[in-house]
Write an enzyme that holds these catalytic residues in place. Structure first.
Site, PDB file in Angstrom:
ATOM      1  N   ALA A   7       2.329   8.148  10.921  1.00  0.00           N
ATOM      2  CA  ALA A   7       3.699   7.663  10.788  1.00  0.00           C
ATOM      3  C   ALA A   7       4.017   7.143   9.388  1.00  0.00           C
ATOM      4  CB  ALA A   7       3.956   6.548  11.796  1.00  0.00           C
ATOM      5  N   MET A   8       2.994   6.966   8.544  1.00  0.00           N
ATOM      6  CA  MET A   8       3.243   6.454   7.198  1.00  0.00           C
ATOM      7  C   MET A   8       3.796   7.569   6.311  1.00  0.00           C
ATOM      8  SD  MET A   8       0.802   4.534   4.511  1.00  0.00           S
ATOM      9  CE  MET A   8       1.217   4.608   2.782  1.00  0.00           C
TER      10      MET A   8
END
Length: 100
Positions: free
Chosen positions: A70-71
């Site tokens: 998700a980064m």
């Protein structure tokens, strides 16, 4: 007036060159507090806590540049290499915090 306009770029050159040699973020802690910590601070509990893990700069740089799960990825135009080195140093001073 024309002569002043012609000389203006010459006056600005040293300032532009100086800005390119300085890190984009004033310190590793400032970068962490204003970017990384929004997800990685232990009390936020969104991304993994980074402190006390002994993460090498090459690893942090690879994750910052490419993103992971998700980064998002952060290009050098947003976080320069010197700032990544400084945030790596700052993260190394943080205590290990076990997350649930």
């Amino acid at each position: 007036a024309l002569a002043a306009g012609v000389n203006l770029p010459l006056v600005l050159q040293p300032t532009a060159a100086q800005a390119e040699s300085e890190p984009q973020w004033r310190s590793g802690q400032y970068l962490y507090d204003n970017v990384c910590g929004h997800c990685h601070a232990p009390e936020v509990n969104v991304g993994p806590s980074l402190g006390g893990r002994g993460l090498p700069e090459a690893y942090i740089k690879a994750i910052v540049r490419n993103g992971f799960n998700a980064m998002p990825a952060f290009p050098a135009s947003y976080v320069d290499d010197e700032s990544i080195a400084k945030v790596t140093e700052y993260i190394a001073t943080l205590p290990l915090v076990e997350q649930p």
